[in-house]
Write a protein that holds these residues in place. Structure first.
Motif, PDB file in Angstrom:
ATOM      1  N   PRO A   1       0.834  -1.205   0.000  1.00 27.03           N
ATOM      2  CA  PRO A   1       0.000   0.000   0.000  1.00 27.03           C
ATOM      3  C   PRO A   1       0.869   1.256   0.000  1.00 27.03           C
ATOM      4  CG  PRO A   1      -0.821  -1.573   1.604  1.00 27.03           C
ATOM      5  CD  PRO A   1       0.504  -2.099   1.136  1.00 27.03           C
ATOM      6  N   PRO A   2       0.526   2.246  -0.811  1.00 30.05           N
ATOM      7  CA  PRO A   2       1.347   3.467  -0.878  1.00 30.05           C
ATOM      8  C   PRO A   2       1.254   4.290   0.402  1.00 30.05           C
ATOM      9  CG  PRO A   2      -0.684   3.762  -2.119  1.00 30.05           C
ATOM     10  CD  PRO A   2      -0.641   2.314  -1.713  1.00 30.05           C
ATOM     11  N   THR A   3       2.375   4.865   0.803  1.00 30.41           N
ATOM     12  CA  THR A   3       2.407   5.720   1.994  1.00 30.41           C
ATOM     13  C   THR A   3       2.792   7.159   1.660  1.00 30.41           C
ATOM     14  OG1 THR A   3       4.731   5.163   2.456  1.00 30.41           O
ATOM     15  CG2 THR A   3       3.038   3.756   3.453  1.00 30.41           C
ATOM     16  N   THR A   4       3.237   7.410   0.421  1.00 33.42           N
ATOM     17  CA  THR A   4       3.604   8.758  -0.019  1.00 33.42           C
ATOM     18  C   THR A   4       3.022   9.000  -1.414  1.00 33.42           C
ATOM     19  OG1 THR A   4       5.641   8.053  -1.125  1.00 33.42           O
ATOM     20  CG2 THR A   4       5.791   8.577   1.241  1.00 33.42           C
ATOM     21  N   LEU A   5       3.105  10.234  -1.858  1.00 34.08           N
ATOM     22  CA  LEU A   5       2.626  10.566  -3.203  1.00 34.08           C
ATOM     23  C   LEU A   5       3.436   9.816  -4.256  1.00 34.08           C
ATOM     24  CD1 LEU A   5       0.840  12.212  -5.104  1.00 34.08           C
ATOM     25  CD2 LEU A   5       2.467  14.113  -4.891  1.00 34.08           C
ATOM     26  N   ALA A   6       4.748   9.775  -4.078  1.00 31.96           N
ATOM     27  CA  ALA A   6       5.602   9.086  -5.055  1.00 31.96           C
ATOM     28  C   ALA A   6       5.256   7.593  -5.119  1.00 31.96           C
ATOM     29  CB  ALA A   6       7.069   9.275  -4.677  1.00 31.96           C
ATOM     30  N   GLU A   7       5.027   6.974  -3.966  1.00 33.26           N
ATOM     31  CA  GLU A   7       4.673   5.552  -3.955  1.00 33.26           C
ATOM     32  C   GLU A   7       3.306   5.323  -4.591  1.00 33.26           C
ATOM     33  OE1 GLU A   7       4.909   4.140   0.037  1.00 33.26           O
ATOM     34  OE2 GLU A   7       7.098   4.342   0.164  1.00 33.26           O
ATOM     35  N   TRP A   8       2.385   6.238  -4.362  1.00 36.08           N
ATOM     36  CA  TRP A   8       1.050   6.116  -4.954  1.00 36.08           C
ATOM     37  C   TRP A   8       1.154   6.156  -6.479  1.00 36.08           C
ATOM     38  CZ3 TRP A   8      -3.652   9.423  -2.832  1.00 36.08           C
ATOM     39  CH2 TRP A   8      -4.844   8.765  -3.158  1.00 36.08           C
ATOM     40  N   LYS A   9       1.955   7.087  -6.998  1.00 38.78           N
ATOM     41  CA  LYS A   9       2.157   7.189  -8.446  1.00 38.78           C
ATOM     42  C   LYS A   9       2.794   5.927  -9.002  1.00 38.78           C
ATOM     43  CE  LYS A   9       3.958  11.151  -9.801  1.00 38.78           C
ATOM     44  NZ  LYS A   9       4.805  12.380  -9.752  1.00 38.78           N
ATOM     45  N   ASP A  10       3.759   5.361  -8.257  1.00 39.30           N
ATOM     46  CA  ASP A  10       4.428   4.137  -8.719  1.00 39.30           C
ATOM     47  C   ASP A  10       3.454   2.953  -8.752  1.00 39.30           C
ATOM     48  OD1 ASP A  10       6.812   5.461  -9.020  1.00 39.30           O
ATOM     49  OD2 ASP A  10       7.679   4.777  -7.122  1.00 39.30           O
ATOM     50  N   VAL A  11       2.626   2.829  -7.716  1.00 35.16           N
ATOM     51  CA  VAL A  11       1.631   1.759  -7.681  1.00 35.16           C
ATOM     52  C   VAL A  11       0.697   1.873  -8.869  1.00 35.16           C
ATOM     53  CG1 VAL A  11      -0.408   0.905  -6.447  1.00 35.16           C
ATOM     54  CG2 VAL A  11       1.715   1.311  -5.198  1.00 35.16           C
ATOM     55  N   CYS A  12       0.228   3.095  -9.132  1.00 32.87           N
ATOM     56  CA  CYS A  12      -0.696   3.296 -10.254  1.00 32.87           C
ATOM     57  C   CYS A  12      -0.024   3.005 -11.590  1.00 32.87           C
ATOM     58  CB  CYS A  12      -1.245   4.728 -10.226  1.00 32.87           C
ATOM     59  SG  CYS A  12      -2.496   5.002  -8.942  1.00 32.87           S
ATOM     60  N   ALA A  13       1.234   3.371 -11.709  1.00 30.97           N
ATOM     61  CA  ALA A  13       1.949   3.109 -12.962  1.00 30.97           C
ATOM     62  C   ALA A  13       2.076   1.604 -13.202  1.00 30.97           C
ATOM     63  CB  ALA A  13       3.338   3.753 -12.909  1.00 30.97           C
ATOM     64  N   THR A  14       2.375   0.861 -12.141  1.00 36.64           N
ATOM     65  CA  THR A  14       2.506  -0.602 -12.266  1.00 36.64           C
ATOM     66  C   THR A  14       1.188  -1.240 -12.670  1.00 36.64           C
ATOM     67  OG1 THR A  14       4.278  -0.689 -10.618  1.00 36.64           O
ATOM     68  CG2 THR A  14       3.055  -2.723 -11.016  1.00 36.64           C
ATOM     69  N   LEU A  15       0.107  -0.851 -11.998  1.00 33.95           N
ATOM     70  CA  LEU A  15      -1.203  -1.434 -12.281  1.00 33.95           C
ATOM     71  C   LEU A  15      -1.691  -1.055 -13.675  1.00 33.95           C
ATOM     72  CD1 LEU A  15      -2.917  -0.895  -8.812  1.00 33.95           C
ATOM     73  CD2 LEU A  15      -2.136  -3.057  -9.777  1.00 33.95           C
ATOM     74  N   THR A  16      -1.521   0.205 -14.021  1.00 35.57           N
ATOM     75  CA  THR A  16      -1.984   0.682 -15.329  1.00 35.57           C
ATOM     76  C   THR A  16      -1.256  -0.036 -16.461  1.00 35.57           C
ATOM     77  OG1 THR A  16      -2.514   2.859 -14.397  1.00 35.57           O
ATOM     78  CG2 THR A  16      -2.285   2.715 -16.793  1.00 35.57           C
ATOM     79  N   ALA A  17       0.037  -0.271 -16.268  1.00 30.34           N
ATOM     80  CA  ALA A  17       0.828  -0.956 -17.300  1.00 30.34           C
ATOM     81  C   ALA A  17       0.321  -2.363 -17.560  1.00 30.34           C
ATOM     82  CB  ALA A  17       2.293  -0.997 -16.876  1.00 30.34           C
ATOM     83  N   ASP A  18      -0.323  -2.968 -16.554  1.00 22.11           N
ATOM     84  CA  ASP A  18      -0.874  -4.320 -16.704  1.00 22.11           C
ATOM     85  C   ASP A  18      -2.364  -4.305 -17.018  1.00 22.11           C
ATOM     86  OD1 ASP A  18       1.193  -6.407 -16.246  1.00 22.11           O
ATOM     87  OD2 ASP A  18       1.521  -5.257 -14.417  1.00 22.11           O
ATOM     88  N   GLY A  19      -2.899  -3.117 -17.335  1.00 25.09           N
ATOM     89  CA  GLY A  19      -4.301  -3.020 -17.699  1.00 25.09           C
ATOM     90  C   GLY A  19      -5.259  -3.071 -16.526  1.00 25.09           C
ATOM     91  N   GLN A  20      -4.736  -2.872 -15.319  1.00 27.84           N
ATOM     92  CA  GLN A  20      -5.559  -2.891 -14.117  1.00 27.84           C
ATOM     93  C   GLN A  20      -5.769  -1.460 -13.635  1.00 27.84           C
ATOM     94  OE1 GLN A  20      -7.087  -5.398 -11.913  1.00 27.84           O
ATOM     95  NE2 GLN A  20      -7.891  -3.440 -11.218  1.00 27.84           N
ATOM     96  N   GLY A  21      -7.016  -1.084 -13.380  1.00 36.23           N
ATOM     97  CA  GLY A  21      -7.284   0.235 -12.839  1.00 36.23           C
ATOM     98  C   GLY A  21      -6.688   0.389 -11.454  1.00 36.23           C
ATOM     99  N   CYS A  22      -6.207   1.589 -11.135  1.00 36.01           N
ATOM    100  CA  CYS A  22      -5.534   1.817  -9.854  1.00 36.01           C
ATOM    101  C   CYS A  22      -6.495   2.378  -8.812  1.00 36.01           C
ATOM    102  CB  CYS A  22      -4.356   2.767 -10.050  1.00 36.01           C
ATOM    103  SG  CYS A  22      -3.448   3.147  -8.524  1.00 36.01           S
ATOM    104  N   PHE A  23      -6.850   3.646  -8.934  1.00 39.55           N
ATOM    105  CA  PHE A  23      -7.677   4.337  -7.945  1.00 39.55           C
ATOM    106  C   PHE A  23      -8.914   4.892  -8.626  1.00 39.55           C
ATOM    107  CE2 PHE A  23      -8.800   8.396  -5.837  1.00 39.55           C
ATOM    108  CZ  PHE A  23      -9.102   7.926  -4.569  1.00 39.55           C
ATOM    109  N   VAL A  24     -10.056   4.792  -7.964  1.00 45.24           N
ATOM    110  CA  VAL A  24     -11.290   5.311  -8.549  1.00 45.24           C
ATOM    111  C   VAL A  24     -12.007   6.207  -7.553  1.00 45.24           C
ATOM    112  CG1 VAL A  24     -12.689   3.307  -7.829  1.00 45.24           C
ATOM    113  CG2 VAL A  24     -13.413   4.694  -9.799  1.00 45.24           C
ATOM    114  N   GLN A  25     -12.490   7.322  -8.055  1.00 43.02           N
ATOM    115  CA  GLN A  25     -13.326   8.229  -7.257  1.00 43.02           C
ATOM    116  C   GLN A  25     -14.321   8.913  -8.167  1.00 43.02           C
ATOM    117  OE1 GLN A  25     -11.508  10.473  -4.132  1.00 43.02           O
ATOM    118  NE2 GLN A  25     -12.933  12.174  -4.273  1.00 43.02           N
TER     119      GLN A  25
END
Length: 459
Positions: free
Chosen positions: A182-206
């Motif tokens: 789980p991301p704890t900083t803005l940079a980690e959140w961006k990295d998590v989303c980049a990894t998921l998006t690259a695999d065709g998985q949605g990251c965060f939804v609002q």
């Protein structure tokens, strides 16, 4: 919390007496000059009543009603779920008619079901709760459920429990699949989303088009910048143009610019759009509050996934995480909340006595509050009641139980309000500010100037 059978019997007798007294009062003088329903107020132990609300979900409402009927089998309760975004518009005409609900949800502040808006259509429940809990009843209930549901010393609704926001929920199964933390900083959140998006998985939804939830995200960001600053400003103690809010508004915008918010977020609603997308497994993270805890329970999660259009669903392992440290201040873990909903008894009801019995049972009795606690939908209003974890069928206890226990304990200790200090005008100004910044139609300065204008007008 344990209570002896003698004490329970005494409370029930007191509650019934209070209901009878309330009925007599209601027949002579109801709030705002409105008159009670013609005829009698009915029996305190039998009758057919309807309960309107935007929450809880039907599965949890059914559980609560079933538990109530073990003690009051002759009072039949029908729960009628109303959409959160149209609740006010359908309730307004309904409570002026004897054909409307006997019990209806109200909430603090200026969001849906606001007590200021609907207090005239409800009886004062003070005599009833005094009969149930005694003269010192306020000491036995969470303050947020009393102060937030009162208008000019009139207790408009009885709180079933509180909800708190300020964190995120993740699909643990997706995080495990991609071996992500789980991301704890803005940079980690961006990295998590980049990894998921690259695999065709949605990251965060609002659903950023439903601004009440945008306000949750913004309050979490503002608390990260400086704890308590948001509430001070909502009370007029700090200007919204404070430089720290410029920072917070810039971080809000960065969620859209940095690819954390999904494409087209402003065009979606949190309910049903974002909720359904998360429940369908399309995204790994969502901004929701303690009310989402209910979906850690297996049958509630399955029902929610089916409602989201998933056929024969395998329940998701849902876990809470703190809001990431976007500002880099180290101020994390803040939670804020109000009474989720209060049960108000209609001044037009022909079954006021039975309706009050139900409201009292759910919100002030140990058995009723234990039923609320075990749904995991709300933090109970009656002090001392906590979930019976060993009786709750979690989706994945090994990965959920400890996190959920810590989460609910943190929420129960939180003191910062969510909507209770936000006026109707400020609520509207937040819509224009947060959606405007997200869409690029407003700068941070312009958005904060709009909030400041409302603040100035309210002084």
């Amino acid at each position: 919390m344990r209570t002896s059978m003698t004490t329970l019997r005494g409370r029930r007798l007191g509650a019934v007496a209070a209901v009878a007294g309330l009925a007599l009062v209601a027949l002579t003088a109801c709030s705002g000059g409105s008159s009670a329903a013609s005829g009698t107020a009915g029996s305190a132990t039998s009758g057919n009543i309807t309960w309107w609300g935007w929450t809880p979900d039907k599965a949890n409402a059914d559980k609560l009603i079933a538990a109530f009927n073990k003690e009051y089998p002759s009072i039949k309760v029908e729960f009628v779920s109303k959409p959160i975004d149209s609740y006010d518009s359908v309730l307004s005409p309904a409570i002026t008619s004897s054909q409307g609900p006997d019990v209806f949800n109200v909430a603090p502040g200026s969001a849906n079901g606001g007590v200021q808006t609907f207090q005239a259509g409800a009886v004062d429940l003070t005599p009833a709760v005094e009969g149930a809990l005694g003269a010192d009843w306020k000491t036995k209930l969470a303050p947020a459920g009393v102060d937030g549901l009162s208008v000019d010393k009139k207790l408009v609704g009885l709180s079933a429990g509180a909800v708190y926001s300020g964190g995120l929920w993740i699909n643990q199964d997706i995080f495990d699949k991609y071996k992500l933390k789980p991301p704890t900083t803005l940079a980690e959140w961006k990295d998590v989303c980049a990894t998921l998006t690259a695999d065709g998985q949605g990251c965060f939804v609002q659903g950023a088009g439903q601004w009440a939830f945008d306000m949750d995200t913004f309050e979490a960001i503002a608390d990260n910048v400086e704890p308590g600053l948001y509430i001070k400003a909502s009370k007029g103690e700090v200007p919204w143009t404070d430089p720290k809010f410029v920072t917070a508004m810039g971080l809000w915008k960065s969620l859209f610019d940095d690819g954390i918010m999904q494409e087209g977020a402003v065009g979606l609603q949190q309910y049903p759009d974002a909720n359904n997308a998360f429940m369908a497994g399309k995204y790994a993270m969502v901004m929701m509050g303690t009310w989402y805890t209910q979906y850690a329970v297996k049958d509630s999660m399955v029902a929610a996934m089916e409602a989201a259009g998933v056929g024969s669903p395998t329940p998701i392992t849902l876990t809470p995480i703190p809001f990431p440290d976007l500002a880099g201040t180290g101020h994390t873990g803040s939670m804020f909340g109000d009474a989720d909903y209060g049960l108000a008894v209609s001044a037009k009801s022909k079954q006021q006595a039975a309706a009050t019995t139900f409201a009292l049972w759910l919100t002030t009795s140990t058995t009723g509050q234990q039923a609320v606690a075990n749904t995991l939908n709300d933090i109970p209003a009656l002090k001392g009641v906590t979930p019976q974890w060993d009786q709750i069928d979690l989706v994945n206890p090994d990965k959920q139980k400890a996190a959920l226990q810590s989460y609910t304990e943190s929420a129960g200790a939180a003191t910062e309000p969510r909507f209770a200090t936000v006026s109707a005008d400020l609520n509207t100004a937040f819509r224009d500010a947060l959606v405007g910044v997200a869409s690029g139609d407003k700068t941070a300065a312009q958005a904060l100037d709009g909030l400041a204008a409302v603040q100035k007008a309210q002084k």
